[in-house]
Write a protein that holds these residues in place. Sequence first.
Motif, PDB file in Angstrom:
ATOM      1  N   UNK A   1       0.838  -1.207   0.000  1.00 59.24           N
ATOM      2  CA  UNK A   1       0.000   0.000   0.000  1.00 59.24           C
ATOM      3  C   UNK A   1       0.870   1.253   0.000  1.00 59.24           C
ATOM      4  N   UNK A   2       1.941   1.249   0.789  1.00 59.32           N
ATOM      5  CA  UNK A   2       2.851   2.395   0.803  1.00 59.32           C
ATOM      6  C   UNK A   2       3.546   2.539  -0.545  1.00 59.32           C
ATOM      7  N   UNK A   3       3.942   1.441  -1.135  1.00 55.73           N
ATOM      8  CA  UNK A   3       4.572   1.484  -2.457  1.00 55.73           C
ATOM      9  C   UNK A   3       3.608   2.091  -3.487  1.00 55.73           C
ATOM     10  N   UNK A   4       2.365   1.633  -3.481  1.00 54.79           N
ATOM     11  CA  UNK A   4       1.373   2.156  -4.425  1.00 54.79           C
ATOM     12  C   UNK A   4       1.086   3.632  -4.163  1.00 54.79           C
TER      13      UNK A   4
ATOM     14  N   UNK B   1       9.410  11.990   0.632  1.00 54.66           N
ATOM     15  CA  UNK B   1       9.309  11.577   2.033  1.00 54.66           C
ATOM     16  C   UNK B   1       8.834  10.123   2.148  1.00 54.66           C
ATOM     17  N   UNK B   2       7.844   9.754   1.344  1.00 61.12           N
ATOM     18  CA  UNK B   2       7.323   8.388   1.400  1.00 61.12           C
ATOM     19  C   UNK B   2       8.337   7.373   0.888  1.00 61.12           C
ATOM     20  N   UNK B   3       9.068   7.727  -0.146  1.00 59.18           N
ATOM     21  CA  UNK B   3      10.087   6.819  -0.669  1.00 59.18           C
ATOM     22  C   UNK B   3      11.184   6.592   0.379  1.00 59.18           C
ATOM     23  N   UNK B   4      11.587   7.665   1.032  1.00 57.90           N
ATOM     24  CA  UNK B   4      12.590   7.552   2.087  1.00 57.90           C
ATOM     25  C   UNK B   4      12.067   6.701   3.236  1.00 57.90           C
ATOM     26  N   UNK B   5      10.829   6.931   3.603  1.00 55.78           N
ATOM     27  CA  UNK B   5      10.195   6.147   4.668  1.00 55.78           C
ATOM     28  C   UNK B   5      10.108   4.673   4.285  1.00 55.78           C
ATOM     29  N   UNK B   6       9.745   4.412   3.036  1.00 52.11           N
ATOM     30  CA  UNK B   6       9.644   3.031   2.563  1.00 52.11           C
ATOM     31  C   UNK B   6      10.986   2.324   2.730  1.00 52.11           C
ATOM     32  N   UNK B   7      12.051   2.960   2.298  1.00 48.94           N
ATOM     33  CA  UNK B   7      13.372   2.345   2.393  1.00 48.94           C
ATOM     34  C   UNK B   7      13.789   2.113   3.842  1.00 48.94           C
ATOM     35  N   UNK B   8      13.354   2.999   4.722  1.00 49.37           N
ATOM     36  CA  UNK B   8      13.653   2.835   6.135  1.00 49.37           C
ATOM     37  C   UNK B   8      12.849   1.685   6.748  1.00 49.37           C
ATOM     38  N   UNK B   9      11.576   1.598   6.398  1.00 48.48           N
ATOM     39  CA  UNK B   9      10.698   0.575   6.969  1.00 48.48           C
ATOM     40  C   UNK B   9      10.911  -0.813   6.359  1.00 48.48           C
ATOM     41  N   UNK B  10      11.182  -0.840   5.056  1.00 47.89           N
ATOM     42  CA  UNK B  10      11.247  -2.110   4.329  1.00 47.89           C
ATOM     43  C   UNK B  10      12.527  -2.231   3.503  1.00 47.89           C
TER      44      UNK B  10
ATOM     45  N   UNK C   1      14.623  -4.559   2.987  1.00 48.30           N
ATOM     46  CA  UNK C   1      14.852  -5.836   2.294  1.00 48.30           C
ATOM     47  C   UNK C   1      13.692  -6.214   1.376  1.00 48.30           C
ATOM     48  N   UNK C   2      12.799  -5.278   1.147  1.00 46.84           N
ATOM     49  CA  UNK C   2      11.624  -5.530   0.324  1.00 46.84           C
ATOM     50  C   UNK C   2      12.008  -5.804  -1.132  1.00 46.84           C
TER      51      UNK C   2
ATOM     52  N   UNK D   1      13.602  -0.649  -6.696  1.00 48.03           N
ATOM     53  CA  UNK D   1      12.821   0.271  -7.534  1.00 48.03           C
ATOM     54  C   UNK D   1      12.528   1.561  -6.783  1.00 48.03           C
ATOM     55  N   UNK D   2      12.231   1.449  -5.504  1.00 45.99           N
ATOM     56  CA  UNK D   2      11.963   2.629  -4.684  1.00 45.99           C
ATOM     57  C   UNK D   2      13.207   3.521  -4.629  1.00 45.99           C
ATOM     58  N   UNK D   3      14.372   2.934  -4.439  1.00 47.40           N
ATOM     59  CA  UNK D   3      15.613   3.704  -4.409  1.00 47.40           C
ATOM     60  C   UNK D   3      15.854   4.404  -5.749  1.00 47.40           C
ATOM     61  N   UNK D   4      15.574   3.715  -6.840  1.00 51.52           N
ATOM     62  CA  UNK D   4      15.725   4.317  -8.164  1.00 51.52           C
ATOM     63  C   UNK D   4      14.748   5.480  -8.343  1.00 51.52           C
ATOM     64  N   UNK D   5      13.498   5.290  -7.916  1.00 44.21           N
ATOM     65  CA  UNK D   5      12.507   6.365  -8.005  1.00 44.21           C
ATOM     66  C   UNK D   5      12.956   7.570  -7.213  1.00 44.21           C
TER      67      UNK D   5
END
Length: 95
Positions: A40-43, A66-75, A77-78, A83-87
């Motif tokens: 859900x956070x990714x979407x 902010x959400x991309x940074x949060x995603x990388x912090x929370x997940x 090893x996802x 892809x999130x890091x690239x975005x």
Amino acid sequence: GLRDNILLAQAKLIPDEQRRGDRLAELNRQHQSTDGGMRALYELTRLRIQLYQRKADKDNLVQARDMLTSFLSLYPKSFYAEQVAKNLEDLPRPE
């Protein structure tokens, strides 16, 4: 089990972007430690990026970063982490 994934699939079908974003954020909060909550956070980050690209809106840019940074912090090893890091790398920094 699968409840979080079913709720995610339903949320992704909401045509109104604001309502879809609100529902995705709610799903992430309620199911943060599940696969569906992570997705859900990714979407939600993808939605914010699309809104920024379409409207060149600084608020959506800031939220997306902010959400991309949060995603990388929370997940970190996802499956989506690369892809999130690239975005995040591809988005401009707000001025």
